[in-house]
Design an enzyme around this catalytic site. Structure first.
Site, PDB file in Angstrom:
ATOM      1  N   ASN A  35      -7.524 -11.748   6.086  1.00 45.05           N
ATOM      2  CA  ASN A  35      -6.341 -11.803   5.221  1.00 45.05           C
ATOM      3  C   ASN A  35      -5.188 -12.302   6.084  1.00 45.05           C
ATOM      4  O   ASN A  35      -4.676 -11.571   6.927  1.00 45.05           O
ATOM      5  CB  ASN A  35      -6.050 -10.398   4.671  1.00 45.05           C
ATOM      6  CG  ASN A  35      -4.735 -10.346   3.923  1.00 45.05           C
ATOM      7  OD1 ASN A  35      -4.129 -11.378   3.615  1.00 45.05           O
ATOM      8  ND2 ASN A  35      -4.287  -9.126   3.614  1.00 45.05           N
ATOM      9  N   LYS A  77      -2.238 -12.958   5.249  1.00 45.29           N
ATOM     10  CA  LYS A  77      -0.917 -12.482   4.793  1.00 45.29           C
ATOM     11  C   LYS A  77       0.068 -13.653   4.724  1.00 45.29           C
ATOM     12  O   LYS A  77      -0.357 -14.791   4.499  1.00 45.29           O
ATOM     13  CB  LYS A  77      -0.427 -11.331   5.671  1.00 45.29           C
ATOM     14  CG  LYS A  77      -1.489 -10.224   5.784  1.00 45.29           C
ATOM     15  CD  LYS A  77      -1.000  -8.948   6.387  1.00 45.29           C
ATOM     16  CE  LYS A  77      -2.139  -7.929   6.407  1.00 45.29           C
ATOM     17  NZ  LYS A  77      -1.734  -6.624   6.923  1.00 45.29           N
ATOM     18  N   GLU A 101      -8.375   0.523   3.271  1.00 41.75           N
ATOM     19  CA  GLU A 101      -7.432   0.226   4.344  1.00 41.75           C
ATOM     20  C   GLU A 101      -6.409   1.366   4.434  1.00 41.75           C
ATOM     21  O   GLU A 101      -5.433   1.374   3.681  1.00 41.75           O
ATOM     22  CB  GLU A 101      -6.694  -1.082   4.054  1.00 41.75           C
ATOM     23  CG  GLU A 101      -7.600  -2.280   3.913  1.00 41.75           C
ATOM     24  CD  GLU A 101      -6.870  -3.597   4.178  1.00 41.75           C
ATOM     25  OE1 GLU A 101      -7.313  -4.325   5.057  1.00 41.75           O
ATOM     26  OE2 GLU A 101      -5.843  -3.856   3.520  1.00 41.75           O
ATOM     27  N   HIS A 123      -3.432  -5.006  -2.460  1.00 40.08           N
ATOM     28  CA  HIS A 123      -3.188  -4.715  -1.042  1.00 40.08           C
ATOM     29  C   HIS A 123      -2.016  -3.734  -0.941  1.00 40.08           C
ATOM     30  O   HIS A 123      -1.071  -3.797  -1.728  1.00 40.08           O
ATOM     31  CB  HIS A 123      -2.883  -6.007  -0.273  1.00 40.08           C
ATOM     32  CG  HIS A 123      -2.907  -5.792   1.203  1.00 40.08           C
ATOM     33  ND1 HIS A 123      -1.845  -5.228   1.877  1.00 40.08           N
ATOM     34  CD2 HIS A 123      -3.866  -6.021   2.131  1.00 40.08           C
ATOM     35  CE1 HIS A 123      -2.176  -5.128   3.166  1.00 40.08           C
ATOM     36  NE2 HIS A 123      -3.384  -5.606   3.328  1.00 40.08           N
ATOM     37  N   GLU A 170       0.446  -3.632   0.891  1.00 40.77           N
ATOM     38  CA  GLU A 170       1.772  -4.270   1.014  1.00 40.77           C
ATOM     39  C   GLU A 170       2.297  -4.662  -0.351  1.00 40.77           C
ATOM     40  O   GLU A 170       3.503  -4.605  -0.602  1.00 40.77           O
ATOM     41  CB  GLU A 170       1.668  -5.467   1.971  1.00 40.77           C
ATOM     42  CG  GLU A 170       1.511  -4.984   3.417  1.00 40.77           C
ATOM     43  CD  GLU A 170       0.703  -5.877   4.324  1.00 40.77           C
ATOM     44  OE1 GLU A 170       0.502  -7.065   3.991  1.00 40.77           O
ATOM     45  OE2 GLU A 170       0.240  -5.379   5.366  1.00 40.77           O
ATOM     46  N   SER A 176      -6.394  -2.631  11.661  1.00 44.10           N
ATOM     47  CA  SER A 176      -6.519  -2.763  13.114  1.00 44.10           C
ATOM     48  C   SER A 176      -7.946  -3.018  13.590  1.00 44.10           C
ATOM     49  O   SER A 176      -8.350  -2.532  14.656  1.00 44.10           O
ATOM     50  CB  SER A 176      -5.918  -1.537  13.826  1.00 44.10           C
ATOM     51  OG  SER A 176      -4.524  -1.474  13.584  1.00 44.10           O
ATOM     52  N   GLY A 225      -1.957  -2.875  11.102  1.00 45.17           N
ATOM     53  CA  GLY A 225      -1.019  -3.479  12.038  1.00 45.17           C
ATOM     54  C   GLY A 225      -0.475  -2.526  13.090  1.00 45.17           C
ATOM     55  O   GLY A 225       0.492  -2.834  13.775  1.00 45.17           O
TER      56      GLY A 225
HETATM   57  P1  13P Z   1      -4.494  -5.595  10.487  1.00 47.32           P
HETATM   58  O1  13P Z   1      -5.901  -6.037  10.786  1.00 47.32           O
HETATM   59  O2  13P Z   1      -3.452  -6.498  11.041  1.00 47.32           O
HETATM   60  O3  13P Z   1      -4.284  -4.155  10.803  1.00 47.32           O
HETATM   61  O4  13P Z   1      -4.314  -5.739   8.877  1.00 47.32           O
HETATM   62  C1  13P Z   1      -5.245  -5.172   8.042  1.00 47.32           C
HETATM   63  C2  13P Z   1      -4.971  -5.638   6.653  1.00 47.32           C
HETATM   64  O5  13P Z   1      -3.998  -5.247   6.043  1.00 47.32           O
HETATM   65  C3  13P Z   1      -5.909  -6.604   6.068  1.00 47.32           C
HETATM   66  O6  13P Z   1      -5.714  -6.740   4.701  1.00 47.32           O
END
Ligand code: 13P
Length: 249
Positions: free
Chosen positions: A9, A11, A165, A95, A97, A211, A171
């Site tokens: 992803n 983002k 997640e 997601h 976010e 992560s 992150g």
């Molecule tokens: P990270 O791998 O940067 O922690 O992000 C995970 C994520 O949100 C994937 O959708």
């Protein structure tokens, strides 16, 4: 036997030059007969261009419109049908976010997942608890509620993937223990069985995200009921993304 899915992803990252180079690098590495599936989800700005490159893996959007129609007066939205028309195969929905920054509740996520599936895409439905919920001992309740609220009745093992997640792991470099991952993934599968039946639940892939790095991927992907990974930061470097995938060779 569920085939693992290694998904990136991106983002809101990558301008045209970087994004095309990253996509080409991943497409090159992923050629040939692989023992797992691979998916990259570039930002909408690059989706069409990336999907137009020669490739043998999945390409997905990071969201689709919730609008009830495939076209119409929905300024700024991109329908699942439009995403499919660009050559995409998958769409991430729900997601954390988007849940947090766009107030997307389970019902919206469920509707978006249904729109994606109806358009011929595989929906990748994201769920996961906050740190506060985890520390209050509510992670399993939160996650199973999200499954119940976000997975549409038309979901099957072919047209739907779940991504667990934990928000506090995204992150941050923090990851849950393998025992915690196993516990949550088993609870997700049990909830899927309750709403969709055991056959569909057994076949549906449940990814872990948060992560995931080359250094921890092998261990996380070996956990029971972990059928792949949804990778954020590490998917922005082709070598890191592929090092994660290669743990499954
Ligand atoms: P990270 O791998 O940067 O922690 O992000 C995970 C994520 O949100 C994937 O959708």
């Amino acid at each position: 036997m569920r085939r693992k899915l290694i998904a990136g992803n991106w983002k809101m990252n990558c301008l045209k030059a970087d994004g095309m180079a990253l996509a080409k690098a991943v497409f090159d590495k992923a050629r040939g007969d692989l023992p797992f599936d691979v998916l990259i989800c570039p930002p909408m700005s690059l989706l069409g261009m990336v999907a137009a490159l020669p490739h043998t893996i999945g390409v997905g959007a990071q969201d689709v419109a919730v609008a009830p129609k495939a076209s119409g007066a929905y300024t700024g939205d991109v329908s699942a049908e439009m995403v499919r028309d660009l050559g995409a195969t998958h769409a991430i929905v729900g997601h954390s976010e988007r849940r947090a920054l766009h107030d997307e509740e389970d019902f919206i996520v469920q509707t978006k997942a249904a729109r994606a599936i109806e358009a011929g895409l595989t929906a990748v439905i994201c769920i996961g608890e906050t740190l506060e919920e985890r520390e209050a001992g509510k992670a399993l309740d939160v996650v199973t509620d999200q499954v119940r609220g976000s997975v549409p009745v038309i979901a099957t093992a072919e047209n739907c993937v779940i991504a667990y997640e934990p928000i506090w792991a995204i992150g941050t470099g923090k990851v849950p223990t393998t025992a915690d991952v196993a516990e949550v993934h088993a609870a997700i599968r049990a909830e899927l069985a309750a709403i969709l039946g055991s056959e569909i639940a057994e076949g549906m892939r449940i990814l872990y995200g948060g992560s995931v790095k080359p250094s921890n991927a092998k261990e996380l992907l070996a956990v029971d009921n972990v059928d792949g990974a949804l990778i954020g930061g590490a998917s922005l470097k082709a070598d890191d993304f592929w090092a994660i995938a290669e743990t499954q060779m």
